[in-house]
Design a protein around this motif. Sequence first.
Motif, mmCIF file in Angstrom:
data_model
loop_
_atom_site.group_PDB
_atom_site.id
_atom_site.type_symbol
_atom_site.label_atom_id
_atom_site.label_comp_id
_atom_site.label_asym_id
_atom_site.label_seq_id
_atom_site.Cartn_x
_atom_site.Cartn_y
_atom_site.Cartn_z
ATOM 1 N N THR A 39 0.818 -1.206 0.000
ATOM 2 C CA THR A 39 0.000 0.000 0.000
ATOM 3 C C THR A 39 0.851 1.255 0.000
ATOM 4 O O THR A 39 0.589 2.198 -0.759
ATOM 5 C CB THR A 39 -0.944 0.016 1.224
ATOM 6 O OG1 THR A 39 -1.833 -1.097 1.128
ATOM 7 C CG2 THR A 39 -1.753 1.300 1.282
ATOM 8 N N VAL A 136 0.730 8.024 3.939
ATOM 9 C CA VAL A 136 0.659 8.096 2.483
ATOM 10 C C VAL A 136 -0.767 8.410 2.056
ATOM 11 O O VAL A 136 -1.724 7.745 2.494
ATOM 12 C CB VAL A 136 1.132 6.773 1.845
ATOM 13 C CG1 VAL A 136 0.901 6.780 0.333
ATOM 14 C CG2 VAL A 136 2.604 6.525 2.151
ATOM 15 N N ASN A 139 -3.890 5.905 1.482
ATOM 16 C CA ASN A 139 -3.983 4.821 2.457
ATOM 17 C C ASN A 139 -5.156 5.176 3.385
ATOM 18 O O ASN A 139 -4.980 5.610 4.520
ATOM 19 C CB ASN A 139 -2.675 4.681 3.229
ATOM 20 C CG ASN A 139 -2.669 3.487 4.171
ATOM 21 O OD1 ASN A 139 -3.646 2.744 4.261
ATOM 22 N ND2 ASN A 139 -1.569 3.308 4.883
ATOM 23 N N ALA A 161 8.509 6.314 -3.744
ATOM 24 C CA ALA A 161 8.165 5.068 -3.073
ATOM 25 C C ALA A 161 9.194 3.989 -3.403
ATOM 26 O O ALA A 161 10.054 4.157 -4.272
ATOM 27 C CB ALA A 161 6.765 4.623 -3.483
ATOM 28 N N SER A 165 7.785 4.793 -7.887
ATOM 29 C CA SER A 165 6.696 5.717 -8.217
ATOM 30 C C SER A 165 6.724 6.911 -7.260
ATOM 31 O O SER A 165 7.380 6.873 -6.209
ATOM 32 C CB SER A 165 5.346 5.012 -8.123
ATOM 33 O OG SER A 165 5.080 4.628 -6.782
ATOM 34 N N ARG A 167 4.771 9.152 -4.689
ATOM 35 C CA ARG A 167 3.608 9.168 -3.800
ATOM 36 C C ARG A 167 3.562 10.510 -3.071
ATOM 37 O O ARG A 167 4.539 11.257 -3.049
ATOM 38 C CB ARG A 167 3.687 8.040 -2.766
ATOM 39 C CG ARG A 167 3.922 6.635 -3.349
ATOM 40 C CD ARG A 167 2.668 6.033 -3.920
ATOM 41 N NE ARG A 167 2.924 4.778 -4.598
ATOM 42 C CZ ARG A 167 2.594 3.579 -4.113
ATOM 43 N NH1 ARG A 167 2.010 3.491 -2.936
ATOM 44 N NH2 ARG A 167 2.847 2.478 -4.796
ATOM 45 N N THR A 168 2.456 10.787 -2.444
ATOM 46 C CA THR A 168 2.318 11.987 -1.622
ATOM 47 C C THR A 168 2.123 11.559 -0.181
ATOM 48 O O THR A 168 1.300 10.685 0.110
ATOM 49 C CB THR A 168 1.113 12.828 -2.079
ATOM 50 O OG1 THR A 168 1.302 13.211 -3.443
ATOM 51 C CG2 THR A 168 0.982 14.096 -1.239
ATOM 52 N N THR A 169 2.897 12.148 0.713
ATOM 53 C CA THR A 169 2.725 11.875 2.135
ATOM 54 C C THR A 169 2.222 13.127 2.841
ATOM 55 O O THR A 169 2.549 14.248 2.457
ATOM 56 C CB THR A 169 4.022 11.406 2.806
ATOM 57 O OG1 THR A 169 5.001 12.447 2.714
ATOM 58 C CG2 THR A 169 4.553 10.151 2.151
#
Length: 198
Positions: A39, A136, A139, A161, A165, A167-169
Amino acid sequence: MNAPPFLFATPRLAVRALAADEVPALQALLQANADFYLTVGGLPPGPDEAAELFAEQPPEHLGWTRHWVAGAFEPDGRLAGVLLIVADLGTPGCWHTALFLIDQPLRGSGAAAELHAAFEAWARREGARWLRLGVVVGNTRAERFWRRCGYTVLRTRPVEAADGSLRTTTAMLKCLGEAGVADYLERVPRDQPGSTLP
């Protein structure tokens, strides 16, 4: 090897720092919960994931005083969760949770909320003024859980990630006692909304 003393406990779980000889048990836990890694990073845990996690140090440039790779154990001694906790990250009194993972059989049982409540109480006793973490975006289960625990959004940032890729946190914060968000952001400008600091 003697196990370290317990840090805190819930009605179901007792938490203490993991010892080096428990890395295989940690690896088994991570592999049994590969859905979490898929995930947040797009890949299952690697064969040395636990050893790397156990050896990793928080970023020196942010400043910190203590950190724990802590296991949550059931009464029979089975490892059922892991927490990575960093004290005083970025500013004194900010306790950062870098990983909060609970075994699949306990999910949805209330054990995670109990674990967080016990952690929060312990952190308060140890001098925490804020609790911080990153989640993330997408999620959904985690985002909802942390909001229910009283965390609010500070800022988002892109991260690469494990699968390469983007991702946005979201950095999230829970204030303890009288210390507010404005006080925290004045001390930690990297978490201010719109900040481009890493």
